[in-house]
Design a protein around this motif. Structure first.
Motif, PDB file in Angstrom:
ATOM      1  N   ALA A 127       0.806  -1.224   0.000  1.00 54.02           N
ATOM      2  CA  ALA A 127       0.000   0.000   0.000  1.00 54.02           C
ATOM      3  C   ALA A 127       0.845   1.283   0.000  1.00 54.02           C
ATOM      4  O   ALA A 127       1.564   1.559  -0.948  1.00 54.02           O
ATOM      5  CB  ALA A 127      -0.987  -0.043   1.169  1.00 54.02           C
ATOM      6  N   GLY A 128       0.806   2.066   1.091  1.00 59.64           N
ATOM      7  CA  GLY A 128       1.554   3.319   1.139  1.00 59.64           C
ATOM      8  C   GLY A 128       3.055   3.113   0.942  1.00 59.64           C
ATOM      9  O   GLY A 128       3.760   4.017   0.481  1.00 59.64           O
ATOM     10  N   GLY A 129       3.562   1.938   1.264  1.00 59.62           N
ATOM     11  CA  GLY A 129       4.986   1.623   1.035  1.00 59.62           C
ATOM     12  C   GLY A 129       5.247   1.555  -0.460  1.00 59.62           C
ATOM     13  O   GLY A 129       6.229   2.110  -0.974  1.00 59.62           O
ATOM     14  N   CYS A 130       4.332   0.891  -1.157  1.00 56.05           N
ATOM     15  CA  CYS A 130       4.416   0.804  -2.620  1.00 56.05           C
ATOM     16  C   CYS A 130       4.285   2.202  -3.212  1.00 56.05           C
ATOM     17  O   CYS A 130       4.980   2.546  -4.171  1.00 56.05           O
ATOM     18  CB  CYS A 130       3.296  -0.114  -3.120  1.00 56.05           C
ATOM     19  SG  CYS A 130       3.141  -0.211  -4.898  1.00 56.05           S
ATOM     20  N   LEU A 131       3.405   2.998  -2.609  1.00 53.15           N
ATOM     21  CA  LEU A 131       3.193   4.365  -3.102  1.00 53.15           C
ATOM     22  C   LEU A 131       4.501   5.155  -3.098  1.00 53.15           C
ATOM     23  O   LEU A 131       4.839   5.828  -4.073  1.00 53.15           O
ATOM     24  CB  LEU A 131       2.149   5.070  -2.221  1.00 53.15           C
ATOM     25  CG  LEU A 131       1.800   6.487  -2.640  1.00 53.15           C
ATOM     26  CD1 LEU A 131       0.947   6.480  -3.905  1.00 53.15           C
ATOM     27  CD2 LEU A 131       1.070   7.229  -1.527  1.00 53.15           C
TER      28      LEU A 131
END
Ligand code: CO8
Length: 248
Positions: free
Chosen positions: A98-102
């Motif tokens: 999620a936000g890590g991938c973002l």
């Protein structure tokens, strides 16, 4: 060398809390304003985890004011990193949901450690929530519409070989080669004149940047109304319970 390395260190899993996001933006701004700094490598100081994404506890049982402040901080991080004049390289040394991938998607180039146990993707649908348009836009920009549509609907977390195959990460390397590779990629990008590269970057990213800027307040209101729904709160609580059970 003109290259900074920013290492995330927020135990246990580098979740993107309000504090983390605030500090991230301050650090990035300092580098941005430092004329000697032309590139930044983003990586994690925590073994096996790049970032576990947005801190779910910031989105559970909090006030409307808190949700607004938190979401504005996520938008700010997105705007600053996507709009950075520096060369940005993500050295993804662990799982990155999620936000890590973002964060990785917001960079110019993504190198990930070759380990089938690590995965990366926008898995929001698995939590019963929906990635906003500005997460989706840059995902589409990186992997293309068809792959993004399927991956977002299924909330897929792609193991590293698959992430490379679909173009979500540009290269896979053994763990001990990650920093060396990141430095080599950075040198290649910095060999070009800054002004030409920066203008090209801004031309490629302008539409997405302008879209979020134009819809920022509306997007905060959407987030608040979605996240304060009891059904969404219940999904997030169940997801946190599931994480705890998995552990025991
Ligand atoms: N937020 C808050 N706490 C977290 C998070 C998180 N994102 N991820 C993990 N934790 C906590 C766990 O609950 C656990 O807490 P405790 O020690 O109190 O039990 C602790 O961190 C350690 O976690 P694990 O035991 O699971 O650690 P592992 O090393 O086994 O696994 C992982 C690490 C792979 C990162 C795993 O924790 C994981 O999969 N976490 C969830 C990741 C995730 O799904 N994140 C999505 C966040 S949502 C997001 O980023 C975008 C939202 C967009 C909003 C849309 C609008 C509505």
């Amino acid at each position: 060398t003109g290259v900074a390395t920013m290492k995330f260190r927020s135990p246990p899993v580098n979740s993107l809390s309000l504090d983390f996001l605030t500090e991230f933006c301050i650090s990035l701004e300092k580098l941005e304003n430092d004329r000697a700094c032309r590139g930044v490598i983003l990586t994690s100081a925590i073994p096996k985890i790049f970032s576990s994404g947005l801190d779910i506890t910031e989105m559970c049982g909090k006030s409307m004011e808190h949700y607004a402040e938190f979401w504005r901080a996520v938008q700010e991080m997105w705007l600053r990193l996507y709009g950075s004049n520096m060369v940005t390289v993500a050295a993804v040394n662990g799982s990155s949901p999620a936000g890590g991938c973002l964060i990785a998607l917001l960079c110019d180039y993504r190198i990930m450690v070759e380990n089938p146990k690590f995965s990366i993707g926008l898995n929001e649908a698995q939590l019963g929530i929906v990635a906003p348009f500005w997460f989706k836009d840059i995902f589409v920009n990186v992997v293309g519409h068809r792959v993004a549509e399927r991956s977002l609907q299924l909330g897929s977390l792609h193991p590293t070989p698959e992430a490379h195959r679909i173009g979500l990460v540009d290269e896979l390397v053994p763990e001990d080669k990650l920093q060396e590779k990141a430095a080599a990629v950075m040198a290649q990008w910095l060999a070009l004149p800054d002004h030409a590269r920066q203008l090209t970057k801004s031309m490629m990213r302008k539409a997405a940047l302008d879209r979020l800027v134009a819809h920022r307040e509306e997007d905060i209101q959407n987030f608040i109304s979605l996240i304060s729904k009891e059904s969404i709160q219940k999904s997030l609580r169940m997801y946190m319970e599931m994480l705890k059970k998995k552990k025991s």
